[in-house]
Design a protein around this motif. Structure first.
Motif, PDB file in Angstrom:
ATOM      1  N   LYS A  61       3.128  21.244  53.131  1.00  0.00           N
ATOM      2  CA  LYS A  61       1.958  20.442  53.485  1.00  0.00           C
ATOM      3  C   LYS A  61       2.299  19.377  54.524  1.00  0.00           C
ATOM      4  CE  LYS A  61       0.891  19.785  49.061  1.00  0.00           C
ATOM      5  NZ  LYS A  61       0.163  19.328  47.847  1.00  0.00           N
ATOM      6  N   GLY A  62       3.419  19.575  55.193  1.00  0.00           N
ATOM      7  CA  GLY A  62       3.781  18.686  56.289  1.00  0.00           C
ATOM      8  C   GLY A  62       3.068  19.091  57.570  1.00  0.00           C
ATOM      9  N   GLU A  63       3.423  18.457  58.663  1.00  0.00           N
ATOM     10  CA  GLU A  63       2.793  18.746  59.954  1.00  0.00           C
ATOM     11  C   GLU A  63       3.805  19.432  60.865  1.00  0.00           C
ATOM     12  OE1 GLU A  63       1.380  15.049  61.425  1.00  0.00           O
ATOM     13  OE2 GLU A  63      -0.060  14.762  59.800  1.00  0.00           O
ATOM     14  N   THR A  64       3.448  20.599  61.382  1.00  0.00           N
ATOM     15  CA  THR A  64       4.374  21.329  62.256  1.00  0.00           C
ATOM     16  C   THR A  64       4.654  20.554  63.535  1.00  0.00           C
ATOM     17  OG1 THR A  64       2.470  22.540  63.135  1.00  0.00           O
ATOM     18  CG2 THR A  64       3.721  23.600  61.392  1.00  0.00           C
ATOM     19  N   ASP A  65       3.744  19.658  63.906  1.00  0.00           N
ATOM     20  CA  ASP A  65       3.969  18.846  65.113  1.00  0.00           C
ATOM     21  C   ASP A  65       5.190  17.948  64.974  1.00  0.00           C
ATOM     22  OD1 ASP A  65       1.845  19.955  66.351  1.00  0.00           O
ATOM     23  OD2 ASP A  65       0.456  18.297  66.011  1.00  0.00           O
ATOM     24  N   ARG A  66       5.559  17.637  63.742  1.00  0.00           N
ATOM     25  CA  ARG A  66       6.749  16.794  63.549  1.00  0.00           C
ATOM     26  C   ARG A  66       8.014  17.521  64.000  1.00  0.00           C
ATOM     27  NH1 ARG A  66       7.223  14.240  57.782  1.00  0.00           N
ATOM     28  NH2 ARG A  66       8.964  13.253  58.858  1.00  0.00           N
ATOM     29  N   VAL A  67       7.974  18.839  63.941  1.00  0.00           N
ATOM     30  CA  VAL A  67       9.091  19.630  64.479  1.00  0.00           C
ATOM     31  C   VAL A  67       8.868  19.892  65.959  1.00  0.00           C
ATOM     32  CG1 VAL A  67      10.303  21.837  64.373  1.00  0.00           C
ATOM     33  CG2 VAL A  67       9.589  20.704  62.258  1.00  0.00           C
ATOM     34  N   ASN A  68       7.676  20.396  66.282  1.00  0.00           N
ATOM     35  CA  ASN A  68       7.393  20.781  67.668  1.00  0.00           C
ATOM     36  C   ASN A  68       7.370  19.578  68.616  1.00  0.00           C
ATOM     37  OD1 ASN A  68       7.120  23.434  66.829  1.00  0.00           O
ATOM     38  ND2 ASN A  68       4.941  23.188  66.383  1.00  0.00           N
ATOM     39  N   ASN A  70       9.121  16.743  68.276  1.00  0.00           N
ATOM     40  CA  ASN A  70      10.397  16.023  68.321  1.00  0.00           C
ATOM     41  C   ASN A  70      11.430  16.937  68.980  1.00  0.00           C
ATOM     42  OD1 ASN A  70      13.002  14.980  67.648  1.00  0.00           O
ATOM     43  ND2 ASN A  70      12.083  13.826  65.963  1.00  0.00           N
ATOM     44  N   LYS A  71      11.730  16.655  70.234  1.00  0.00           N
ATOM     45  CA  LYS A  71      12.566  17.563  71.021  1.00  0.00           C
ATOM     46  C   LYS A  71      13.923  17.808  70.374  1.00  0.00           C
ATOM     47  CE  LYS A  71      14.071  18.425  75.763  1.00  0.00           C
ATOM     48  NZ  LYS A  71      14.101  17.912  77.136  1.00  0.00           N
ATOM     49  N   LYS A  72      14.577  16.725  69.900  1.00  0.00           N
ATOM     50  CA  LYS A  72      15.908  16.875  69.308  1.00  0.00           C
ATOM     51  C   LYS A  72      15.839  17.665  68.011  1.00  0.00           C
ATOM     52  CE  LYS A  72      19.980  14.244  67.879  1.00  0.00           C
ATOM     53  NZ  LYS A  72      20.568  12.903  67.704  1.00  0.00           N
ATOM     54  N   LEU A  73      14.860  17.285  67.160  1.00  0.00           N
ATOM     55  CA  LEU A  73      14.686  17.982  65.888  1.00  0.00           C
ATOM     56  C   LEU A  73      14.339  19.439  66.130  1.00  0.00           C
ATOM     57  CD1 LEU A  73      14.419  17.904  62.796  1.00  0.00           C
ATOM     58  CD2 LEU A  73      12.053  17.185  63.083  1.00  0.00           C
ATOM     59  N   ASN A  74      13.491  19.692  67.122  1.00  0.00           N
ATOM     60  CA  ASN A  74      13.075  21.052  67.438  1.00  0.00           C
ATOM     61  C   ASN A  74      14.263  21.895  67.887  1.00  0.00           C
ATOM     62  OD1 ASN A  74      12.141  23.046  69.793  1.00  0.00           O
ATOM     63  ND2 ASN A  74      10.478  22.878  68.298  1.00  0.00           N
ATOM     64  N   GLN A  75      15.114  21.329  68.731  1.00  0.00           N
ATOM     65  CA  GLN A  75      16.279  22.084  69.227  1.00  0.00           C
ATOM     66  C   GLN A  75      17.212  22.466  68.080  1.00  0.00           C
ATOM     67  OE1 GLN A  75      17.904  19.466  72.196  1.00  0.00           O
ATOM     68  NE2 GLN A  75      16.724  20.398  73.880  1.00  0.00           N
ATOM     69  N   ASN A  76      17.507  21.511  67.207  1.00  0.00           N
ATOM     70  CA  ASN A  76      18.401  21.785  66.080  1.00  0.00           C
ATOM     71  C   ASN A  76      17.807  22.827  65.133  1.00  0.00           C
ATOM     72  OD1 ASN A  76      20.188  19.891  67.051  1.00  0.00           O
ATOM     73  ND2 ASN A  76      19.381  18.224  65.784  1.00  0.00           N
ATOM     74  N   TYR A  77      16.501  22.641  64.859  1.00  0.00           N
ATOM     75  CA  TYR A  77      15.824  23.524  63.910  1.00  0.00           C
ATOM     76  C   TYR A  77      15.759  24.947  64.461  1.00  0.00           C
ATOM     77  CZ  TYR A  77      12.305  24.933  60.450  1.00  0.00           C
ATOM     78  OH  TYR A  77      11.636  25.554  59.429  1.00  0.00           O
ATOM     79  N   THR A  97      16.307  46.822  62.533  1.00  0.00           N
ATOM     80  CA  THR A  97      15.989  45.664  61.689  1.00  0.00           C
ATOM     81  C   THR A  97      15.435  44.563  62.576  1.00  0.00           C
ATOM     82  OG1 THR A  97      17.763  46.188  60.122  1.00  0.00           O
ATOM     83  CG2 THR A  97      16.870  43.951  60.078  1.00  0.00           C
ATOM     84  N   SER A  98      14.217  44.139  62.287  1.00  0.00           N
ATOM     85  CA  SER A  98      13.616  43.032  63.030  1.00  0.00           C
ATOM     86  C   SER A  98      13.463  41.845  62.086  1.00  0.00           C
ATOM     87  CB  SER A  98      12.258  43.432  63.599  1.00  0.00           C
ATOM     88  OG  SER A  98      11.353  43.723  62.553  1.00  0.00           O
ATOM     89  N   CYS A  99      13.488  40.670  62.666  1.00  0.00           N
ATOM     90  CA  CYS A  99      13.395  39.459  61.846  1.00  0.00           C
ATOM     91  C   CYS A  99      12.493  38.454  62.551  1.00  0.00           C
ATOM     92  CB  CYS A  99      14.785  38.878  61.619  1.00  0.00           C
ATOM     93  SG  CYS A  99      14.787  37.404  60.570  1.00  0.00           S
ATOM     94  N   SER A 100      11.540  37.902  61.816  1.00  0.00           N
ATOM     95  CA  SER A 100      10.659  36.877  62.372  1.00  0.00           C
ATOM     96  C   SER A 100      10.680  35.645  61.475  1.00  0.00           C
ATOM     97  CB  SER A 100       9.225  37.405  62.504  1.00  0.00           C
ATOM     98  OG  SER A 100       8.696  37.699  61.229  1.00  0.00           O
ATOM     99  N   TYR A 101      10.183  34.546  62.000  1.00  0.00           N
ATOM    100  CA  TYR A 101      10.226  33.279  61.271  1.00  0.00           C
ATOM    101  C   TYR A 101       8.936  32.504  61.568  1.00  0.00           C
ATOM    102  CZ  TYR A 101      12.368  29.105  59.177  1.00  0.00           C
ATOM    103  OH  TYR A 101      12.669  28.046  58.367  1.00  0.00           O
ATOM    104  N   GLU A 102       8.245  32.083  60.523  1.00  0.00           N
ATOM    105  CA  GLU A 102       6.994  31.339  60.690  1.00  0.00           C
ATOM    106  C   GLU A 102       7.130  29.940  60.100  1.00  0.00           C
ATOM    107  OE1 GLU A 102       3.063  33.251  60.067  1.00  0.00           O
ATOM    108  OE2 GLU A 102       4.272  34.915  59.313  1.00  0.00           O
ATOM    109  N   LEU A 103       6.650  28.978  60.847  1.00  0.00           N
ATOM    110  CA  LEU A 103       6.579  27.595  60.375  1.00  0.00           C
ATOM    111  C   LEU A 103       5.105  27.283  60.138  1.00  0.00           C
ATOM    112  CD1 LEU A 103       8.237  25.004  59.851  1.00  0.00           C
ATOM    113  CD2 LEU A 103       7.827  24.379  62.223  1.00  0.00           C
ATOM    114  N   ILE A 104       4.739  27.034  58.886  1.00  0.00           N
ATOM    115  CA  ILE A 104       3.339  26.823  58.519  1.00  0.00           C
ATOM    116  C   ILE A 104       3.182  25.440  57.897  1.00  0.00           C
ATOM    117  CG2 ILE A 104       1.446  27.619  57.047  1.00  0.00           C
ATOM    118  CD1 ILE A 104       2.547  30.416  57.259  1.00  0.00           C
ATOM    119  N   GLY A 105       2.302  24.620  58.511  1.00  0.00           N
ATOM    120  CA  GLY A 105       2.044  23.277  58.004  1.00  0.00           C
ATOM    121  C   GLY A 105       0.636  23.136  57.461  1.00  0.00           C
TER     122      GLY A 105
END
Length: 493
Positions: A61-68, A70-77, A97-105
């Motif tokens: 229930k967080g906000e994905t914008d907090r990752v997107n 924040n440039k430093k946080l985004n790069q590390n993540y 084998t394919s792999c995907s990743y979703e960030l949902i806020g």
């Protein structure tokens, strides 16, 4: 979360590691059981060289914008995400084998909550249905006209519990604008017709039938396979068929039919038009035609958490035996919002059904840009005023009686102004109130509102002793008098 994904992935995807059972003690038992199922499937189908798709979801229930944002946080993540994906692809799980990743806020979760669950099913029709298409190749939509035997339609409507008792699939009617209306004259007549098996008339000759919408549909022989099914008209008939046939238990000799329109479309405008048009043969309140709006669904879910039952679909919660004083209609909420936010209690009093008739009026009081708490606060404010009038208001005169019967919305408007200490009520001023002040209105505020209203009424009666207070409660003039009286009140204060 991403670190936990990285740590646990070898246990899931390394088929050799699973043999070292001692190392699995760090994992919860339920996860170990799921890993066993997953690896069993992979090993069973390994000889067929399957394509394997792995999808990680980090939902909160967080906000994905907090990752997107924040440039430093985004790069590390995102570096860890790419490492995880590469890590998974290195395991031998299949041909590809394919792999995907979703960030949902929180915003993404809210959008997902608006998606209605897709329901599929088979409907066996009688004889050959008539196929009708409309539009050119790009916009082509298709529909079918068919009759369905009552027993096959009954089977389409039900699931069965552990005791083999039929249970109606209520979710098929989610897009219907109202719920079952119980023992109305029309429903009694439908059930009487269904019970009369000696009639020389087929059931479909006497009934308007059922309208079924589906996203996708294919006809194989006499069986329709339909995806994302909704019955948008014919709920009363469907419930009547369920009530009669489930009571009879044995329907093998039932040879009558019901008429069905089956429309295959994914066009939202078409769906809305169909729902509105197929429900216009009988008198339908304008508010009911708004019931499928996503905002109305949001309000229903929010109020449910607050122990109120928002009757978005008329009679839904009544049929669920919920307390009557906790059931809130769209008209009730529209009246409350008009009285408070528009400061027009006379308009709300005149005709609640017109408050949501036009798009312009509807969007004034049901606005996606407003915080959803405002709908809850409007209901609580009105309930407090109504409770005071019912339990604490001492009726001594005819005017007191009229106030209780005809001026409760005006008291709601005045009380709201007293709470925010301003004649002009705004959405933000209500939201900025302490919640406790709204939930537990001091009786003195309502009593002060009654005194203000009485002064206006007595002044009007002094001018015209024959004034009709019922009509006066619906007049625009009264709205203006309240505004002026409150302006003077707060200047004096």
């Amino acid at each position: 979360v991403i670190d936990k994904f990285i740590v646990v992935s070898p246990y899931i995807f390394d088929l050799e590691k699973f043999k070292e059972r001692d190392s699995f003690d760090v994992l919860p038992q339920i996860l170990i059981e799921y890993i066993e199922i997953f690896q069993y499937i992979i090993k069973t189908y390994a000889s067929k060289f399957p394509n394997v798709s792995i999808n990680f979801i980090h939902a909160s229930k967080g906000e994905t914008d907090r990752v997107n944002g924040n440039k430093k946080l985004n790069q590390n993540y995102m570096k860890k995400v790419e490492d995880l994906k590469q890590h998974v692809k290195n395991y031998s799980l299949g041909k590809n084998t394919s792999c995907s990743y979703e960030l949902i806020g929180i915003e993404e979760l809210n959008m997902l909550s608006q998606l209605q669950k897709s329901y599929s099913g088979d409907l066996k029709v009688s004889q050959n249905p008539i196929y009708v298409s409309f539009g050119d190749e790009k916009t082509k939509q298709k529909g079918y006209i068919a009759t369905v035997s009552l027993k096959n339609f009954f089977n389409f409507l039900v699931d069965y519990d552990e005791n083999n008792n039929p249970i109606l699939k209520e979710y098929l009617f989610e897009s219907n604008i109202r719920d079952y209306q119980n023992s109305t004259e029309v429903n009694k007549a439908i059930e009487t017709t269904l019970k009369n098996k000696k009639s020389s008339d087929d059931f479909w000759w006497l009934n308007n039938g059922i309208t079924i919408l589906a996203d996708e549909g294919s006809l194989n022989g006499s069986v329709f396979t339909l995806e994302n099914i909704q019955i948008v008209n014919g709920l009363q008939t469907s419930y009547s068929i369920f009530n009669v046939l489930s009571a009879e238990k044995n329907n093998e000799n039932e040879d009558r039919s019901v008429f069905c329109k089956i429309i295959i479309t994914q066009e939202e405008e078409s769906i809305d038009s169909i729902i509105k048009a197929t429900n216009s043969q009988n008198s339908i309140p304008a508010s009911s035609l708004r019931s499928t709006d996503n905002l109305q669904r949001d309000i229903e879910l929010y109020l449910f958490k607050k122990d109120f039952f928002y009757d978005r679909r008329k009679n839904f919660y009544k049929n669920k035996k919920k307390p009557r004083n906790k059931i809130i209609s769209i008209n009730y909420l529209a009246q409350s919002l008009t009285s408070i936010l528009e400061m027009k209690p006379s308009k709300a009093r005149t005709s609640p059904t017109v408050l949501t008739k036009s798009d312009e009026d509807y969007e004034k009081i049901f606005n996606r840009n407003m915080s959803i708490e405002i709908y809850y606060y409007a209901i609580v404010l009105r309930k407090n005023v109504e409770t005071y009038l019912k339990d604490n208001f001492n009726i001594k005169t005819d005017i007191d009686k009229d106030i209780k019967n005809y001026f409760y919305l005006h008291l709601l408007r005045i009380t709201s102004s007293l709470l925010i200490s301003d004649k002009a009520i705004t959405y933000n001023k209500i939201l900025n109130l302490e919640e406790g002040k709204i939930l537990e209105i001091d009786n003195s505020s309502i009593e002060e509102a009654i005194n203000i209203l009485k002064e206006i009424i007595y002044t009007e009666k002094d001018k015209d002793s024959n004034v009709n207070l019922t009509n006066f409660s619906k007049s625009e003039k009264l709205n203006d008098l309240i505004n002026q009286k409150l302006a003077d009140y707060f200047i004096d204060k």
